[in-house]
Design a protein around this motif. Structure first.
Motif, PDB file in Angstrom:
ATOM      1  N   PHE A   1      59.385  27.642  48.966  1.00 18.74           N
ATOM      2  CA  PHE A   1      58.746  27.259  50.225  1.00 18.74           C
ATOM      3  C   PHE A   1      57.385  26.628  49.974  1.00 18.74           C
ATOM      4  CE2 PHE A   1      61.622  30.682  51.444  1.00 18.74           C
ATOM      5  CZ  PHE A   1      62.270  30.108  52.521  1.00 18.74           C
ATOM      6  N   LYS A   2      57.070  25.645  50.794  1.00 19.14           N
ATOM      7  CA  LYS A   2      55.722  25.085  50.850  1.00 19.14           C
ATOM      8  C   LYS A   2      55.141  25.528  52.193  1.00 19.14           C
ATOM      9  CE  LYS A   2      54.613  20.895  49.485  1.00 19.14           C
ATOM     10  NZ  LYS A   2      54.447  19.415  49.454  1.00 19.14           N
ATOM     11  N   ILE A   3      53.974  26.159  52.146  1.00 24.64           N
ATOM     12  CA  ILE A   3      53.323  26.693  53.337  1.00 24.64           C
ATOM     13  C   ILE A   3      52.287  25.699  53.839  1.00 24.64           C
ATOM     14  CG2 ILE A   3      51.984  28.621  54.279  1.00 24.64           C
ATOM     15  CD1 ILE A   3      54.695  29.542  53.168  1.00 24.64           C
ATOM     16  N   PHE A   4      52.402  25.337  55.122  1.00 28.18           N
ATOM     17  CA  PHE A   4      51.438  24.445  55.768  1.00 28.18           C
ATOM     18  C   PHE A   4      50.375  25.218  56.546  1.00 28.18           C
ATOM     19  CE2 PHE A   4      55.373  21.728  55.910  1.00 28.18           C
ATOM     20  CZ  PHE A   4      54.986  20.864  54.910  1.00 28.18           C
ATOM     21  N   ASP A   5      50.752  26.353  57.127  1.00 29.63           N
ATOM     22  CA  ASP A   5      49.797  27.150  57.906  1.00 29.63           C
ATOM     23  C   ASP A   5      50.372  28.545  58.086  1.00 29.63           C
ATOM     24  OD1 ASP A   5      47.358  27.543  59.264  1.00 29.63           O
ATOM     25  OD2 ASP A   5      48.233  27.061  61.208  1.00 29.63           O
ATOM     26  N   ALA A   6      49.496  29.500  58.302  1.00 29.65           N
ATOM     27  CA  ALA A   6      49.894  30.880  58.551  1.00 29.65           C
ATOM     28  C   ALA A   6      48.950  31.426  59.636  1.00 29.65           C
ATOM     29  CB  ALA A   6      49.864  31.685  57.262  1.00 29.65           C
ATOM     30  N   PHE A   7      48.171  32.479  59.311  1.00 27.47           N
ATOM     31  CA  PHE A   7      47.201  32.984  60.281  1.00 27.47           C
ATOM     32  C   PHE A   7      46.261  31.853  60.698  1.00 27.47           C
ATOM     33  CE2 PHE A   7      42.772  34.583  60.692  1.00 27.47           C
ATOM     34  CZ  PHE A   7      42.905  35.114  61.970  1.00 27.47           C
ATOM     35  N   ARG A   8      46.107  31.722  61.997  1.00 27.12           N
ATOM     36  CA  ARG A   8      45.208  30.714  62.571  1.00 27.12           C
ATOM     37  C   ARG A   8      44.291  31.424  63.564  1.00 27.12           C
ATOM     38  NH1 ARG A   8      48.604  26.912  65.737  1.00 27.12           N
ATOM     39  NH2 ARG A   8      49.340  26.318  63.677  1.00 27.12           N
ATOM     40  N   PRO A   9      43.021  31.520  63.267  1.00 26.66           N
ATOM     41  CA  PRO A   9      42.114  32.210  64.182  1.00 26.66           C
ATOM     42  C   PRO A   9      42.139  31.587  65.578  1.00 26.66           C
ATOM     43  CG  PRO A   9      41.009  31.688  62.117  1.00 26.66           C
ATOM     44  CD  PRO A   9      42.327  30.985  62.100  1.00 26.66           C
ATOM     45  N   PRO A  10      41.909  32.377  66.629  1.00 22.38           N
ATOM     46  CA  PRO A  10      41.857  31.824  67.989  1.00 22.38           C
ATOM     47  C   PRO A  10      40.880  30.652  68.099  1.00 22.38           C
ATOM     48  CG  PRO A  10      41.874  34.210  68.085  1.00 22.38           C
ATOM     49  CD  PRO A  10      41.734  33.836  66.634  1.00 22.38           C
ATOM     50  N   GLU A  11      39.790  30.711  67.339  1.00 21.49           N
ATOM     51  CA  GLU A  11      38.813  29.619  67.371  1.00 21.49           C
ATOM     52  C   GLU A  11      39.454  28.309  66.904  1.00 21.49           C
ATOM     53  OE1 GLU A  11      36.749  33.558  66.213  1.00 21.49           O
ATOM     54  OE2 GLU A  11      38.564  32.504  65.606  1.00 21.49           O
ATOM     55  N   ALA A  12      40.333  28.392  65.900  1.00 18.78           N
ATOM     56  CA  ALA A  12      41.041  27.215  65.403  1.00 18.78           C
ATOM     57  C   ALA A  12      42.109  26.770  66.401  1.00 18.78           C
ATOM     58  CB  ALA A  12      41.677  27.511  64.051  1.00 18.78           C
ATOM     59  N   GLN A  13      42.719  27.733  67.078  1.00 22.01           N
ATOM     60  CA  GLN A  13      43.734  27.391  68.091  1.00 22.01           C
ATOM     61  C   GLN A  13      43.104  26.548  69.195  1.00 22.01           C
ATOM     62  OE1 GLN A  13      46.904  28.097  67.619  1.00 22.01           O
ATOM     63  NE2 GLN A  13      47.568  27.102  69.482  1.00 22.01           N
ATOM     64  N   TRP A  14      41.868  26.865  69.557  1.00 22.81           N
ATOM     65  CA  TRP A  14      41.166  26.054  70.554  1.00 22.81           C
ATOM     66  C   TRP A  14      40.965  24.623  70.059  1.00 22.81           C
ATOM     67  CZ3 TRP A  14      40.666  26.463  75.516  1.00 22.81           C
ATOM     68  CH2 TRP A  14      40.747  27.718  76.113  1.00 22.81           C
ATOM     69  N   LYS A  15      40.634  24.458  68.782  1.00 26.80           N
ATOM     70  CA  LYS A  15      40.454  23.109  68.240  1.00 26.80           C
ATOM     71  C   LYS A  15      41.756  22.317  68.323  1.00 26.80           C
ATOM     72  CE  LYS A  15      36.564  23.975  65.180  1.00 26.80           C
ATOM     73  NZ  LYS A  15      36.027  23.796  63.825  1.00 26.80           N
ATOM     74  N   LEU A  16      42.879  22.955  68.002  1.00 31.24           N
ATOM     75  CA  LEU A  16      44.176  22.277  68.115  1.00 31.24           C
ATOM     76  C   LEU A  16      44.490  21.937  69.568  1.00 31.24           C
ATOM     77  CD1 LEU A  16      46.436  24.182  65.587  1.00 31.24           C
ATOM     78  CD2 LEU A  16      45.770  21.786  65.511  1.00 31.24           C
TER      79      LEU A  16
ATOM     80  N   ASP B   1      55.811  33.466  45.490  1.00 32.98           N
ATOM     81  CA  ASP B   1      56.218  32.245  44.793  1.00 32.98           C
ATOM     82  C   ASP B   1      56.363  31.113  45.805  1.00 32.98           C
ATOM     83  OD1 ASP B   1      57.075  30.420  42.918  1.00 32.98           O
ATOM     84  OD2 ASP B   1      59.133  31.188  42.875  1.00 32.98           O
ATOM     85  N   VAL B   2      55.210  30.579  46.222  1.00 32.26           N
ATOM     86  CA  VAL B   2      55.159  29.494  47.200  1.00 32.26           C
ATOM     87  C   VAL B   2      54.188  28.429  46.708  1.00 32.26           C
ATOM     88  CG1 VAL B   2      55.674  30.992  49.186  1.00 32.26           C
ATOM     89  CG2 VAL B   2      53.288  30.563  48.544  1.00 32.26           C
ATOM     90  N   GLU B   3      54.317  27.266  47.292  1.00 30.94           N
ATOM     91  CA  GLU B   3      53.325  26.209  47.101  1.00 30.94           C
ATOM     92  C   GLU B   3      52.503  26.153  48.384  1.00 30.94           C
ATOM     93  OE1 GLU B   3      53.451  21.425  46.757  1.00 30.94           O
ATOM     94  OE2 GLU B   3      54.702  22.544  45.324  1.00 30.94           O
ATOM     95  N   LEU B   4      51.212  25.950  48.264  1.00 27.20           N
ATOM     96  CA  LEU B   4      50.335  25.858  49.425  1.00 27.20           C
ATOM     97  C   LEU B   4      49.908  24.416  49.659  1.00 27.20           C
ATOM     98  CD1 LEU B   4      48.073  28.973  48.791  1.00 27.20           C
ATOM     99  CD2 LEU B   4      50.040  28.805  50.326  1.00 27.20           C
ATOM    100  N   ASP B   5      50.059  23.978  50.895  1.00 26.09           N
ATOM    101  CA  ASP B   5      49.583  22.667  51.353  1.00 26.09           C
ATOM    102  C   ASP B   5      48.981  22.908  52.733  1.00 26.09           C
ATOM    103  OD1 ASP B   5      49.077  20.024  51.969  1.00 26.09           O
ATOM    104  OD2 ASP B   5      51.191  19.441  52.117  1.00 26.09           O
ATOM    105  N   LEU B   6      47.848  23.577  52.758  1.00 22.70           N
ATOM    106  CA  LEU B   6      47.251  24.062  54.007  1.00 22.70           C
ATOM    107  C   LEU B   6      46.563  22.912  54.729  1.00 22.70           C
ATOM    108  CD1 LEU B   6      46.103  27.431  52.509  1.00 22.70           C
ATOM    109  CD2 LEU B   6      48.096  26.998  53.965  1.00 22.70           C
ATOM    110  N   ARG B   7      47.340  22.267  55.577  1.00 26.81           N
ATOM    111  CA  ARG B   7      46.929  21.012  56.201  1.00 26.81           C
ATOM    112  C   ARG B   7      45.683  21.143  57.079  1.00 26.81           C
ATOM    113  NH1 ARG B   7      51.383  17.304  56.582  1.00 26.81           N
ATOM    114  NH2 ARG B   7      52.501  17.542  54.628  1.00 26.81           N
TER     115      ARG B   7
END
Length: 185
Positions: free
Chosen positions: A60-75, A12-18
């Motif tokens: 809860f509103k979820i902004f992010d959860a699992f983040r692949p290493p490839e995405a971590q490099w982009k950040l 029971d969450v809202e998703l706002d996956l930025r």
């Protein structure tokens, strides 16, 4: 690696996956698909936090959860400062499915005031700030209390970030290719 999708109705969450939008610190989408996943242990702790928040009238509103290493490099390439972004050479708790970025929302779906927005890479985003509105201080304390009561550890520099304890020592990095439907193109 068993990752659990975090989505209604199971959670029971809202998703706002930025990071699936341009509304993030990079100014561009990082994920091509908006989906949230957590390691099974983290998913269980999130379910517990949801149970604790419900009788208080919060979700809860979820902004992010699992983040692949490839995405971590982009950040990291967009914001190379370990004050707010984990160095991908060490690996992020997000890249292990062991971290979630979230906030509290009320019964009408409105975010509680937290003093800064998600991904506000500024000292005002740190926990225990007294130079933000008292209401935001109370809301951060409420979020911290709910999450720690559910078994989460916090990252002191980001009021929105919670993680399993010692994820770097216990859990491997998970590639985007491990998902049946990857988040990245």
């Amino acid at each position: 690696m068993d990752l659990v999708e975090i989505a209604p109705p199971a959670f029971d969450v809202e998703l706002d996956l930025r990071y699936a939008t341009a509304d993030n610190v990079t100014g561009a989408p990082i994920y091509t698909r908006a989906a949230a996943y957590l390691h099974a242990e983290a998913a269980d702790k999130l379910a517990r936090a949801i149970e604790l928040a419900r009788p208080l009238g919060y979700r809860f509103k979820i902004f992010d959860a699992f983040r692949p290493p490839e995405a971590q490099w982009k950040l990291w390439n967009a914001y190379p400062s370990d004050e707010f972004v984990a160095d991908p050479r060490r690996g992020s708790p997000h890249s292990r499915g062991a971290a979630v970025d979230l906030t509290l929302i009320d019964g009408a779906g409105r975010e509680l005031a937290m003093g800064t927005d998600f991904d506000a890479f500024t000292p005002q985003a740190h926990h225990a700030r007294t130079d933000i509105a008292v209401e935001a201080q109370r809301n951060r304390a409420l979020l911290l209390g709910l999450m720690t009561a559910a078994g989460w550890d916090c990252f002191m520099n980001e009021w929105w970030h919670y993680q399993l304890f010692n994820p770097r020592h216990r859990l491997p990095l998970i590639s985007d290719r491990a998902l049946a439907r990857p988040l990245m193109a």
